[in-house]
Scaffold this motif. Structure first.
Motif, PDB file in Angstrom:
ATOM      1  N   MET A   1       0.737  -0.909   0.102  1.00 47.76           N
ATOM      2  CA  MET A   1       0.242  -0.415  -0.317  1.00 47.76           C
ATOM      3  C   MET A   1       0.623   1.026   0.221  1.00 47.76           C
ATOM      4  O   MET A   1       1.049   1.969  -0.700  1.00 47.76           O
ATOM      5  CB  MET A   1      -0.772  -0.220   0.841  1.00 47.76           C
TER       6      MET A   1
ATOM      7  N   SER B   1       2.431   1.668  -3.182  1.00 46.88           N
ATOM      8  CA  SER B   1       1.634   2.491  -4.120  1.00 46.88           C
ATOM      9  C   SER B   1       1.341   4.052  -3.603  1.00 46.88           C
ATOM     10  O   SER B   1       1.288   4.613  -4.336  1.00 46.88           O
ATOM     11  CB  SER B   1      -0.061   2.235  -3.837  1.00 46.88           C
ATOM     12  N   ARG B   2       1.789   4.701  -3.004  1.00 45.82           N
ATOM     13  CA  ARG B   2       1.649   6.026  -2.296  1.00 45.82           C
ATOM     14  C   ARG B   2       2.910   6.453  -3.234  1.00 45.82           C
ATOM     15  O   ARG B   2       3.052   7.471  -4.097  1.00 45.82           O
ATOM     16  CB  ARG B   2       2.050   6.204  -1.320  1.00 45.82           C
TER      17      ARG B   2
ATOM     18  N   ARG C   1       5.406   4.724  -5.236  1.00 47.10           N
ATOM     19  CA  ARG C   1       4.972   5.096  -7.050  1.00 47.10           C
ATOM     20  C   ARG C   1       4.275   5.715  -8.059  1.00 47.10           C
ATOM     21  O   ARG C   1       4.931   7.378  -8.632  1.00 47.10           O
ATOM     22  CB  ARG C   1       4.397   3.799  -7.401  1.00 47.10           C
ATOM     23  N   ILE C   2       2.685   6.645  -6.771  1.00 51.37           N
ATOM     24  CA  ILE C   2       2.193   7.701  -7.161  1.00 51.37           C
ATOM     25  C   ILE C   2       3.150   9.031  -7.284  1.00 51.37           C
ATOM     26  O   ILE C   2       2.729   9.832  -8.091  1.00 51.37           O
ATOM     27  CB  ILE C   2       0.467   7.623  -7.113  1.00 51.37           C
ATOM     28  N   LEU C   3       3.265   8.814  -6.412  1.00 53.20           N
ATOM     29  CA  LEU C   3       4.047  10.375  -6.090  1.00 53.20           C
ATOM     30  C   LEU C   3       5.402  10.374  -7.117  1.00 53.20           C
ATOM     31  O   LEU C   3       5.352  11.418  -7.647  1.00 53.20           O
ATOM     32  CB  LEU C   3       4.953  10.450  -4.583  1.00 53.20           C
TER      33      LEU C   3
ATOM     34  N   ARG D   1       5.739   9.099  -9.333  1.00 50.32           N
ATOM     35  CA  ARG D   1       5.302   9.478 -10.902  1.00 50.32           C
ATOM     36  C   ARG D   1       5.052  11.008 -11.293  1.00 50.32           C
ATOM     37  O   ARG D   1       5.237  11.469 -11.988  1.00 50.32           O
ATOM     38  CB  ARG D   1       4.279   8.952 -11.339  1.00 50.32           C
ATOM     39  N   LEU D   2       4.153  11.356 -10.542  1.00 49.92           N
ATOM     40  CA  LEU D   2       3.587  12.800 -10.021  1.00 49.92           C
ATOM     41  C   LEU D   2       5.018  13.697 -10.430  1.00 49.92           C
ATOM     42  O   LEU D   2       5.514  14.697 -10.846  1.00 49.92           O
ATOM     43  CB  LEU D   2       2.914  13.470  -9.148  1.00 49.92           C
ATOM     44  N   ARG D   3       6.202  13.743  -9.360  1.00 51.86           N
ATOM     45  CA  ARG D   3       6.482  14.303  -9.616  1.00 51.86           C
ATOM     46  C   ARG D   3       7.977  14.605 -10.962  1.00 51.86           C
ATOM     47  O   ARG D   3       8.675  14.914 -11.008  1.00 51.86           O
ATOM     48  CB  ARG D   3       8.043  14.076  -8.364  1.00 51.86           C
TER      49      ARG D   3
ATOM     50  N   ASN E   1       7.066  14.204 -13.628  1.00 49.81           N
ATOM     51  CA  ASN E   1       7.099  15.050 -14.402  1.00 49.81           C
ATOM     52  C   ASN E   1       6.342  16.656 -14.068  1.00 49.81           C
ATOM     53  O   ASN E   1       4.978  16.013 -14.125  1.00 49.81           O
ATOM     54  CB  ASN E   1       5.857  14.202 -15.846  1.00 49.81           C
ATOM     55  N   ARG E   2       7.074  17.451 -13.709  1.00 46.88           N
ATOM     56  CA  ARG E   2       6.199  18.980 -13.239  1.00 46.88           C
ATOM     57  C   ARG E   2       6.186  19.582 -14.276  1.00 46.88           C
ATOM     58  O   ARG E   2       7.222  19.940 -15.047  1.00 46.88           O
ATOM     59  CB  ARG E   2       7.430  19.078 -12.079  1.00 46.88           C
ATOM     60  N   PRO E   3       4.837  19.902 -14.743  1.00 45.31           N
ATOM     61  CA  PRO E   3       4.764  21.249 -15.410  1.00 45.31           C
ATOM     62  C   PRO E   3       5.267  22.512 -14.951  1.00 45.31           C
ATOM     63  O   PRO E   3       5.321  22.842 -14.011  1.00 45.31           O
ATOM     64  CB  PRO E   3       2.806  20.553 -15.500  1.00 45.31           C
TER      65      PRO E   3
ATOM     66  N   PRO F   1       2.060  16.524  -6.852  1.00 47.22           N
ATOM     67  CA  PRO F   1       2.168  15.673  -5.343  1.00 47.22           C
ATOM     68  C   PRO F   1       2.673  16.203  -4.809  1.00 47.22           C
ATOM     69  O   PRO F   1       2.291  16.048  -3.033  1.00 47.22           O
ATOM     70  CB  PRO F   1       3.804  15.476  -6.399  1.00 47.22           C
TER      71      PRO F   1
ATOM     72  N   TRP G   1      -3.734   4.396  -0.372  1.00 44.18           N
ATOM     73  CA  TRP G   1      -3.797   5.326  -2.089  1.00 44.18           C
ATOM     74  C   TRP G   1      -3.795   4.316  -2.595  1.00 44.18           C
ATOM     75  O   TRP G   1      -3.264   2.940  -2.361  1.00 44.18           O
ATOM     76  CB  TRP G   1      -2.210   5.981  -2.601  1.00 44.18           C
TER      77      TRP G   1
ATOM     78  N   GLU H   1      -2.933   2.169  -6.616  1.00 45.51           N
ATOM     79  CA  GLU H   1      -2.756   2.405  -8.485  1.00 45.51           C
ATOM     80  C   GLU H   1      -3.667   2.071  -9.261  1.00 45.51           C
ATOM     81  O   GLU H   1      -4.040   2.794  -9.703  1.00 45.51           O
ATOM     82  CB  GLU H   1      -1.131   1.191  -7.970  1.00 45.51           C
TER      83      GLU H   1
ATOM     84  N   GLU I   1      -6.479  -2.381  -6.376  1.00 47.34           N
ATOM     85  CA  GLU I   1      -6.278  -2.525  -5.212  1.00 47.34           C
ATOM     86  C   GLU I   1      -6.988  -1.287  -4.316  1.00 47.34           C
ATOM     87  O   GLU I   1      -7.605  -1.711  -3.450  1.00 47.34           O
ATOM     88  CB  GLU I   1      -5.047  -1.717  -5.515  1.00 47.34           C
TER      89      GLU I   1
ATOM     90  N   ASP J   1      -5.004   6.456  -8.825  1.00 51.61           N
ATOM     91  CA  ASP J   1      -4.215   6.881  -9.514  1.00 51.61           C
ATOM     92  C   ASP J   1      -5.389   6.669 -11.529  1.00 51.61           C
ATOM     93  O   ASP J   1      -5.805   7.166 -12.102  1.00 51.61           O
ATOM     94  CB  ASP J   1      -3.136   6.667  -9.442  1.00 51.61           C
TER      95      ASP J   1
ATOM     96  N   ARG K   1       0.116  13.025 -16.662  1.00 48.63           N
ATOM     97  CA  ARG K   1       1.185  14.231 -16.724  1.00 48.63           C
ATOM     98  C   ARG K   1       2.604  14.713 -17.749  1.00 48.63           C
ATOM     99  O   ARG K   1       3.097  15.399 -17.732  1.00 48.63           O
ATOM    100  CB  ARG K   1       1.819  14.295 -15.382  1.00 48.63           C
TER     101      ARG K   1
END
Ligand code: SF4
Lengths: 213, 473
Positions: free
Chosen positions: A1, A4-5, A7-9, A11-13, A15-17, B64, B83, B85, B89, B293, B300
């Protein structure tokens, strides 16, 4: 769990627009005076079938003890504050005043089945959208304004703001929020069948605002 | 059957269902008129759109950090954050929360994200009784259908169809197709469920990082009941729903309700920041937020496509879409239909799976004009069309790009480019086309299924213009 947190963060980081300017605080000052606010509040509320009654600050107890029996609303739910005290003090047959003084678990069926009307206060009102603002608490719990078929709210006319944006700024809501905060604009309604408006689906079928001046 | 054939079959079925098309036409005409009434002043509307766009764009750039801040703040408030994915999950997390709380009956408020994960089905298979409490959602749950619209899930059904459903499942209640009475029937049926459910599940419209607040927008009160009456509340939302400040809420709320249903505000705007506190007498003892997600963070990668995530799910693009009004939502075959579905779903799921959706667009531009957060939907749809056939090889980022490329189509367009790219060749071509017009075949694939084949004119426009004295240069 927690993977996942991460991995998500990640991926978000990754690619910073490009930065965009921080949005300005939305202020929609209308310059309405008190009368204009009262008129707008009443008009909006009535447009969605909410009742609004203007009265003197101390007239509401008398108004309710006359109106509720007339409307056949006998079983009255009140909170544990001064509104409840005032109403309990004058209530006479056929009105039965019930206090919300126990945790919901111990009397849920009664709340859902045996209450005709709840009377609560309101923290503020919003003129432009015709909304009551409630911060339910231990004194006046959340389900009071939701489960009984009729909800009567007492609103101090001095507590009318032009709109939500003005209220949030004036009261510094960003500094911290209560368990639950609500905007209520009319009785419960739905348009899920043929986009036709029907009132009184899951929440109160009637919403009565007593505007105290 | 490949995705294109399957899509065409669904389109065919929708187009031949006259009742369905009448239901959509009449519902959408009303919604569009009500939205327009809410925006009498165009300058004000455009300023509000700018504001809403700025709020959402800022939130996405800083996503983020904001998600971490949201998590910190919610945790400090006593709300547990999870969280996920993907769908499996998320469903497993929710099931575990319910199992640990010994919760076997659930009332649900409206949540499109839970449609993404197929939550109801997942929980039902594990012995949990789930009931949808939004009237529209309840209707389609009885009918065992997915929502056909993200705001009005049962928009495809008329009152008689609803009346028959209610009668079939509740024969004890006298048949009626009066909308007020149907509404009261639903109230009576669902009231017991609210009083007895162990847990409530809801979506989230905005999650405010600054204060750790979950905002829910609704008219019926079922969302408030689902999040207040049971002892456990689980909210599920996409990771893009986070916004920075509480002061960001008013412009979003205003433009959301006006754009979605043409209401200046909905009946309830419910802001939840904590579970029941000591001394409080109701509200859930435990509140959870599941952040899903499900393909969003990948979007992005591309600055242009990122705009898709600004969406606040108002449905205005859907209501104004000339294709959606003919087809209805089910024909799309995805969770999100209409223009936002065409833009979002191929990015989320892959062009190889649902890229053919991009053909269901006339590029009329109506969606882009009404979108409250100024998502350039037509541009995005066009971009995805190009990626689908790899017309943009260098910059293609969407999963499955190029998968809809057909060699014959590619050759034809190559030929077209060669003809139109050179004046001499072009002139020769149209001269030949007009002289040999009798050679036009009567059958031109899909074009001639419902129309007759066009035949080139006997003389070209260029020749006619020359006759009229225009100089050909
Ligand atoms: S894309 Fe824009 S118009 Fe469409 S649902 Fe999202 S916010 Fe609304």
């Amino acid at each position: 769990m927690s993977d996942s947190r991460q991995r998500i963060l990640d991926r978000l980081r990754a690619n910073r627009p490009t930065d965009v300017p921080t949005p300005m605080v939305y202020a929609k000052a209308l310059g309405w005076d008190r009368e204009r606010c009262i008129a707008a509040f009443s008009e909006r509320m009535q447009a969605v079938r909410g009742e609004v009654h203007r009265m003197q600050r101390d007239a509401w107890v008398g108004w309710l003890s006359q109106q509720l029996p007339e409307r056949g609303l006998h079983r009255v739910l009140v909170g544990n504050g001064r509104i409840g005290d005032a109403l309990a003090a004058v209530a006479a047959q056929p009105l039965q005043v019930r206090r919300y003084d126990r945790p919901i678990e111990s009397w849920k069926p009664e709340l859902f089945g045996d209450i005709d009307v709840a009377v609560t206060g309101a923290r503020a009102g919003l003129a432009e959208s015709g909304s009551l603002v409630l911060w339910p608490d231990a004194e006046e719990p959340r389900l009071m304004s939701l489960v009984p078929p009729v909800h009567v709210a007492l609103l101090d006319a001095d507590r009318l703001y032009e709109n939500f944006a003005a209220l949030i700024v004036a009261e510094h809501w960003g500094d911290g929020m209560p368990t639950n905060a609500l905007l209520i604009s009319g009785p419960s309604k739905t348009a899920d069948i043929e986009q036709t408006l029907a009132y009184g689906i899951h929440g109160p079928k009637e919403l009565v605002t007593l505007l105290l001046e | 059957m490949n995705q294109t054939e399957a899509f065409h079959r669904r389109i065919d079925a929708a187009l031949h269902n006259d009742q369905l098309r009448r239901n959509f036409r009449s519902a959408l005409t009303g919604i569009m008129a009500r939205r327009a009434e809410q925006f009498p002043d165009d300058a004000q509307l455009q300023a509000l759109r700018d504001q809403a766009r700025a709020v959402r764009a800022n939130a996405l750039v800083r996503q983020p950090e904001l998600l971490e801040r949201l998590e910190r703040q919610l945790t400090a408030n006593g709300i547990q954050v999870h969280w996920a994915e993907g769908p499996d999950e998320a469903n497993a997390i929710i099931h575990e929360i319910l199992a640990r709380a010994d919760a076997t009956s659930v009332v649900k408020g409206k949540s499109m994200v839970s449609e993404e994960t197929g939550l109801n089905h997942y929980l039902e298979q594990r012995g949990i009784d789930v009931i949808e409490s939004d009237l529209g959602e309840y209707i389609i749950q009885l009918a065992e259908e997915p929502p056909s619209h993200i705001v009005a899930p049962a928009i495809h059904k008329n009152r008689r169809e609803v009346a028959e459903l209610f009668h079939r499942f509740h024969p004890e209640i006298p048949y009626t197709d009066d909308i007020d009475q149907l509404t009261q029937t639903a109230r009576a049926i669902l009231r017991d469920r609210f009083a007895t459910a162990d847990a409530g599940i809801s979506g989230v419209n905005f999650a405010v990082a600054e204060t750790g607040t979950l905002c829910l927008v609704e008219n019926e009160g079922n969302g408030r009941l689902s999040t207040t009456a049971p002892r456990v509340h689980i909210a599920i939302t996409g990771v893009e729903k986070v916004i920075e400040k509480l002061s960001d809420v008013p412009p979003l709320l205003e433009i959301l309700t006006k754009s979605a249903t043409g209401q200046p505000i909905t009946t309830y705007f419910n802001m939840i920041s904590k579970p029941r506190q000591p001394g409080e007498l109701d509200g859930p003892e435990a509140v959870h937020l599941v952040l899903l997600d499900n393909g969003r963070s990948r979007i992005r990668v591309d600055a242009e496509l990122l705009d898709t995530l600004r969406c606040i799910r108002c449905g205005a693009c859907i209501n104004h879409c000339p294709v959606y009004v003919q087809l209805g939502g089910h024909a799309y075959g995805t969770v999100y239909p209409g223009p936002i579905g065409i833009a979002l779903e191929p990015q989320r799921i892959g062009i190889d799976k649902v890229g053919t959706l991009t053909s269901a667009c006339t590029l009329c531009g109506a969606c882009g004009e009404v979108c409250p957060v100024r998502i350039p939907l037509p541009t995005l749809i066009n971009r995805l069309r190009a990626e689908a056939v790899d017309g943009l090889r260098a910059g293609a980022t969407v999963r499955g790009h190029g998968s809809l490329r057909k060699p014959r189509e590619a050759r034809l367009w190559g030929l077209w480019a060669a003809l139109y790219g050179d004046p001499t060749r072009y002139r020769l071509f149209i001269w030949l086309a007009s002289r040999l017009r009798w050679l036009t075949p009567p059958w031109l694939g899909a074009w001639t299924r419902y129309r007759s084949a066009p035949r080139p004119a006997a003389r070209t426009l260029r020749e006619l213009a020359r006759d009229e004295g225009f100089r050909d240069e």
